[in-house]
Motif scaffolding. Structure first.
Motif, PDB file in Angstrom:
ATOM      1  N   PRO A 520      69.783  21.740   0.352  1.00 51.58           N
ATOM      2  CA  PRO A 520      69.293  22.028  -1.004  1.00 51.58           C
ATOM      3  C   PRO A 520      68.085  22.952  -1.055  1.00 51.58           C
ATOM      4  N   SER A 560      70.887  14.219   1.799  1.00 51.76           N
ATOM      5  CA  SER A 560      70.125  13.426   0.834  1.00 51.76           C
ATOM      6  C   SER A 560      69.488  14.386  -0.169  1.00 51.76           C
ATOM      7  N   PRO A 561      69.166  13.917  -1.381  1.00 52.23           N
ATOM      8  CA  PRO A 561      68.590  14.832  -2.387  1.00 52.23           C
ATOM      9  C   PRO A 561      67.317  15.536  -1.923  1.00 52.23           C
ATOM     10  N   ASP A 562      66.482  14.846  -1.111  1.00 54.82           N
ATOM     11  CA  ASP A 562      65.262  15.502  -0.618  1.00 54.82           C
ATOM     12  C   ASP A 562      65.523  16.377   0.599  1.00 54.82           C
ATOM     13  N   HIS A 602      71.950  10.663  -6.969  1.00 56.50           N
ATOM     14  CA  HIS A 602      70.997  11.732  -7.299  1.00 56.50           C
ATOM     15  C   HIS A 602      69.556  11.327  -7.006  1.00 56.50           C
ATOM     16  N   ASP A 603      69.252  10.008  -7.022  1.00 57.94           N
ATOM     17  CA  ASP A 603      67.898   9.559  -6.712  1.00 57.94           C
ATOM     18  C   ASP A 603      67.722   9.213  -5.234  1.00 57.94           C
ATOM     19  N   GLY A 604      68.785   9.340  -4.443  1.00 62.25           N
ATOM     20  CA  GLY A 604      68.699   9.094  -3.015  1.00 62.25           C
ATOM     21  C   GLY A 604      68.668   7.640  -2.619  1.00 62.25           C
ATOM     22  N   PRO A 644      75.088  14.106 -11.234  1.00 60.16           N
ATOM     23  CA  PRO A 644      73.751  14.639 -10.958  1.00 60.16           C
ATOM     24  C   PRO A 644      72.644  13.924 -11.724  1.00 60.16           C
TER      25      PRO A 644
END
Length: 752
Positions: A520, A560-562, A602-604, A644
Motif C-alpha cells: 500500500p 495488512s492495512p499498515d 480495513h482496520d487490521g 474498505p
C-alpha cells in the motif's frame, strides 16, 4: 543414380527413413513413392517394424479373404519375420520388439548419453550447457530427439529442452519436421497444453532444439501401469482437461495424431493435465512432409482411418481420446491383441464391451460418451473436442464442486452442435440431455442480454493481450499507473495501462503464479505461487527482498492495512502471518482443508480465510484465535474480501454463490442471485456501495448492495474471469481471465 521408374531397394527405403539419403536421392525416391503404392507399403513395413502395413488391413474395407486362403499364412510368416528382426530405433541403435502395446521410456540412468553437442559448463553441478541453458540431466528420448532438463540462466527457471538427434541434424527434411513440431506447439496457448517457449538453433545453426515448460509429475501411462481402472471422477476429469487442450489445438486446425497415455502429463502438485508431444501434429490441410502416406500414431489408440492410412482429422484425435478413456475406465485398452496386426484388425472390426458393463463403478453417461468416441465412422463421433469437454464438465460436476484447476477452458462459441450417432440412440440420453440444457442456457443468456441493454460489453475498456497462459490475478499499483499480472507459466508481467505497453516481464515462481499484490505504501510487490513460496519484490529493479516457504501451494495472500505484515494461506490449510521488516513468521494456525483466499479487515483487526471446507473463518489478526465461522456455501469458497469500510465481508464460490456477511454479528446479509456459473473472485468499490465479481462464463458483474441487484455486466473475455481488481486512483476495474488477457474497464459512468 537409378532411373526414376525403378523401385528403390529396401536399403534405400531404410536410408530414407533414417534421413541418410543424399538430397538428390531423397527427391528421387519420394517422387517415385508418390505414385508407387507397392513401395509405399514396403516403406511402411520398414518404418513401423512390428506395425501392420496397409496391405495387411486394406481388405478390411472390402470382403476379407476366406479363412483357408494362402494370404493368412503369408501374413503370419511376414509378421513373425518382422518381429524377429531388431526394429529401427530412431534415436540410434536397435531394440527388440516385444508387443503391440505402447513403449515405455527407460529410466534416465539407462538412457543413451550422447551429449557431445553440449559445451562445457562452468558449474560442475551441470552436465554441460547449450547456449544460455545449463543442462542438468537427460530426461528421456523419443521420436526424433533427446529431452534434457535445463536451467535458463536468463529467466532463472528450469525448462525441458528437446534437441534433434545428431544423426538428423544435417538433414533438411528432419530439421524441417523438427522445427515444425516446435512451431505447432508454440502456436497453442492453453493451460492443458505444455507451453513451448522457444524454437532455436545453436553452434552456428547446426543444433536445432525446442525449449518448453518442465512438468513435475507423471504420465498417465505411468498411472495406468498397474492395470487397474481409475476412479470414475479421475477418468472424467483427466479426459475433460485433455479434451480442452485438444480443443485449443483443433481451433488452430492442428491435429495431434498421437493421443496416448504417454503424451498426457499429470502435474504432481495440482493433478492438472498437460497434453504434450505434438511431434506428429500437422495442420489439418497440410501435405505430409515425406509424401509417402505413412501411417502415424500408436497402434493401441489409433483411429480406424489412421490404421488404414486415410486422412485423419480432429475426430481421429477424439477416437484416440475415447480409447484412452476406455483404458482409464476399465484398466485395459479397448483393442488389445497379441500382435499389432491383431490390434489393427480389432480397431476396424471390433466394438468393445461398454465400460459400464466391464466396471460397474462407471455410470452410463460416462460409458455412453466413451462409446460414442469409439464409433468407427468419424461422422458418428462427437463433432468437436470442445463439445466433449463441456459434456465431461457436466459429468465431473455430478461428483461435487469443481475447482478452478478442473474446469476446462472452452469458450461457449467453440462448442459445436451434436452430430452423428452421438445425438441418436437411447444409450446417449444423458449426454444429449446435458448438451440440450447447455444450449438452452446459452440461448437464455443471449436473450437476457438482448432484453437488458444495461448488460454487455458497453463500457470503455482496454485489453492487455498475449500473456503466456491464464492470468490468475492482477493488481494496480497504489498510484494506478501500472498493473501487475500473475501468469500461469510462472511469470509476472508489469503493464502500463494507459499506453497498453509491457514494461517488464520476469520469472517469479516455478509453476503457476497464483496471486500478486502491491504494497500500500512502499515500492514492493508480493507474489505467491504453486512452488509454496511467498516473495516480496523491489519494484525498482524487481529483485527479491523477502521470501517465505509454506507447506504447500499458496493461493491467497494479503498485506495488512499498515503494510507491516503479510498473511498467506496454503494448500495444507496453513494460515501464516509474516513480519515484512524482520522476515519472521509471527503466527500460524492450521485450518481444515485447502485455503484459497485470505484478506485483512480495513482496520487490521481481523483476518478472513476461505477454502474447500465451505466455511468463512474470521481470526484475530494478532493471535490468530478464531472469532467467527460462517456457513452457508454449498461448495468450495474461492475468494473473500473485506469492505474498505464498515463490517461487511463478501465471499464467492462454487455453484453461483455470492454472499455478503456482517463480520461483527456473523450473520449473512445478502445472498446475491443471477451469476452465470461458478464465481471465482470478488472486490468492493471504494465506498463499499457496490460489489464486483468475476464468473465462469467470462463476465464480470457489478452489484448494487443497496438493492442486491446487478447493475452492469462486463463482457468481453472468452473464458472464466479469475480475478477482479480495483484501481485505487480512478474508476477502473481490471479483470484477469483464463483467456490470457487482462481487461481494464472505465467505470466512471457507474460512479456518476
Amino acid at each position: 543414380m537409378k532411373v526414376i521408374d525403378q523401385c528403390p531397394d529396401p536399403v534405400e527405403l531404410n536410408e530414407l527413413i533414417q534421413y541418410e539419403l543424399s538430397e538428390a536421392d531423397t527427391d528421387r525416391v519420394t517422387q517415385h513413392l508418390q505414385d508407387c503404392t507397392t513401395c509405399q507399403e514396403k516403406l511402411q513395413t520398414i518404418a513401423s517394424g512390428d506395425l501392420p502395413i496397409e496391405d495387411l488391413v486394406q481388405g478390411m474395407n472390402a470382403e476379407n479373404p476366406l479363412r483357408d486362403s494362402a494370404l493368412w499364412p503369408a501374413i503370419d510368416g511376414l509378421s513373425r519375420e518382422i518381429r524377429s528382426q531388431p526394429t529401427i530405433d530412431l534415436d540410434g541403435g536397435s531394440q527388440s520388439p516385444t508387443d503391440a502395446g505402447p513403449t515405455h521410456a527407460a529410466p534416465p540412468s539407462s538412457l543413451p548419453d550422447d551429449l557431445s553437442f553440449l559445451e562445457p559448463s562452468d558449474d560442475p553441478a551441470y552436465r554441460g550447457k547449450l547456449q544460455h541453458f545449463q543442462i542438468a540431466r537427460v530426461i528421456g528420448r523419443g521420436g526424433m530427439g533427446v529431452v534434457l532438463e535445463g536451467f535458463d540462466t536468463h529467466l532463472h527457471r528450469s525448462v525441458a529442452i528437446k534437441v534433434l538427434n545428431s544423426q538428423f541434424q544435417a538433414n533438411d527434411l528432419a530439421r524441417q519436421r523438427f522445427c515444425r513440431e516446435g512451431r505447432a506447439a508454440a502456436a497453442i496457448s492453453h493451460e492443458h497444453v505444455v507451453p513451448m517457449y522457444q524454437v532455436a538453433k545453436a553452434n552456428e545453426g547446426e543444433i536445432a532444439y525446442l525449449v518448453m515448460q518442465l512438468i513435475e509429475g507423471e504420465t498417465l501411462e505411468n498411472r495406468l501401469r498397474g492395470g487397474q481402472p481409475l476412479p470414475p471422477i479421475d477418468v472424467a476429469r483427466i479426459a475433460m482437461q485433455t479434451a480442452a487442450g485438444l480443443s485449443a489445438a483443433h481451433k488452430r486446425e492442428m491435429v495431434h495424431r498421437d493421443i496416448k497415455p504417454a503424451n498426457i502429463m499429470i502435474e504432481a502438485e495440482t493433478n492438472r493435465v498437460k497434453l504434450t508431444d505434438f511431434g506428429l501434429a500437422r495442420t489439418a490441410d497440410d501435405v505430409k512432409l515425406t509424401k509417402t502416406g505413412m501411417v502415424t500414431g500408436t497402434p493401441l489408440y489409433m483411429s480406424p482411418e489412421q490404421s488404414l492410412g486415410e486422412n485423419a482429422d480432429e475426430r481421429s484425435d477424439l477416437f484416440s481420446l475415447g480409447a484412452v478413456m476406455y483404458e482409464m475406465a476399465t484398466g485395459m485398452a479397448p483393442f488389445q491383441a497379441p500382435s499389432a496386426l491383431g490390434v489393427m484388425q480389432r480397431i476396424v472390426n471390433h466394438t468393445p464391451e461398454p465400460p459400464h458393463k466391464v466396471n460397474p463403478a462407471i455410470k452410463r453417461p460416462l460409458s455412453d460418451l466413451i462409446m460414442s468416441l469409439l464409433e468407427k465412422s468419424p461422422a458418428d463421433r462427437p463433432e468437436s473436442a470442445a463439445e466433449v469437454a463441456t459434456a465431461l464438465a457436466s459429468i465431473v460436476s455430478e461428483y461435487g464442486p469443481i475447482s478452478p484447476l478442473q474446469v476446462p477452458s472452452i469458450a461457449a462459441s467453440e462448442v459445436k452442435k451434436l452430430s452423428g450417432s452421438y445425438r441418436r440412440g437411447e444409450r446417449r440420453w444423458a449426454i444429449a440431455a446435458w448438451v440440450t440444457a447447455a444450449v438452452a442456457i446459452m440461448v437464455a443468456i443471449a436473450s437476457f442480454v438482448i432484453m437488458r441493454p444495461d448488460l454487455g460489453d458497453d463500457f470503455p475498456s482496454v485489453v492487455l493481450p498475449d500473456n503466456p497462459g491464464t492470468v490468475w490475478a492482477s493488481d494496480f499499483s497504489p498510484g494506478g499507473s501500472t498493473l501487475a499480472a500473475a501468469v500461469e507459466d510462472g511469470s509476472v508481467r508489469i503493464w502500463d495501462g494507459a499506453s497498453q505497453t509491457l514494461q517488464k516481464s520476469f520469472n517469479a515462481h516455478r509453476g503457476v503464479v497464483w496471486s500478486v499484490a502491491y504494497h500500500p505504501t512502499r515500492p514492493m510487490l508480493m507474489t505467491s505461487g504453486d512452488d509454496a513460496t511467498i516473495k516480496l519484490w523491489d519494484t525498482d529493479d524487481y529483485e527479491v527482498i523477502r521470501e517465505w516457504k509454506a507447506a504447500g501451494s499458496v493461493r491467497g495472500v494479503a498485506f495488512s492495512p499498515d503494510g507491516n505484515r503479510v498473511v498467506a494461506g496454503d494448500r495444507d490449510g496453513g494460515l501464516h502471518v509474516y513480519d515484512i521488516d524482520t522476515g519472521e513468521e509471527v503466527r500460524s494456525v492450521t485450518t481444515p482443508g485447502t485455503i484459497l483466499g485470505v484478506d485483512y479487515s480495513h482496520d487490521g483487526k481481523l483476518i478472513a480465510s476461505v477454502g474447500h471446507d465451505k466455511v468463512l473463518r474470521l481470526f484475530d489478526a494478532e493471535t490468530l484465535v478464531e472469532r467467527q465461522s460462517m456457513s452457508g456455501h454449498d461448495g468450495t469458497i474461492y475468494n473473500v474480501r473485506f469492505a474498505p469500510k464498515g463490517p461487511l465481508v463478501a465471499t464467492v464460490g462454487w455453484n453461483k454463490n455470492v454472499r455478503v456477511w456482517n463480520s461483527e454479528t456473523g450473520k449473512e446479509i445478502l445472498n446475491l442471485a443471477g451469476s452465470e456459473g461458478d464465481v471465482w473472485s470478488v472486490s468492493f468499490c471504494s465506498d463499499a456501495s457496490h460489489l464486483i465479481t468475476g464468473e465462469q462464463m467470462g463476465a464480470a458483474r457489478v452489484w448494487d448492495l443497496a438493492t442486491g441487484n446487478p447493475v452492469s455486466t462486463l463482457r468481453g473475455h472468452s473464458s472464466a474471469v479469475y480475478d477482479v481488481a480495483m484501481n485505487p486512483a480512478s474508476h477502473q476495474i481490471a479483470t484477469s481471465s483464463r483467456d490470457g488477457t487482462v481487461r481494464i474497464w472505465d467505470m466512471s459512468r457507474v460512479a456518476d
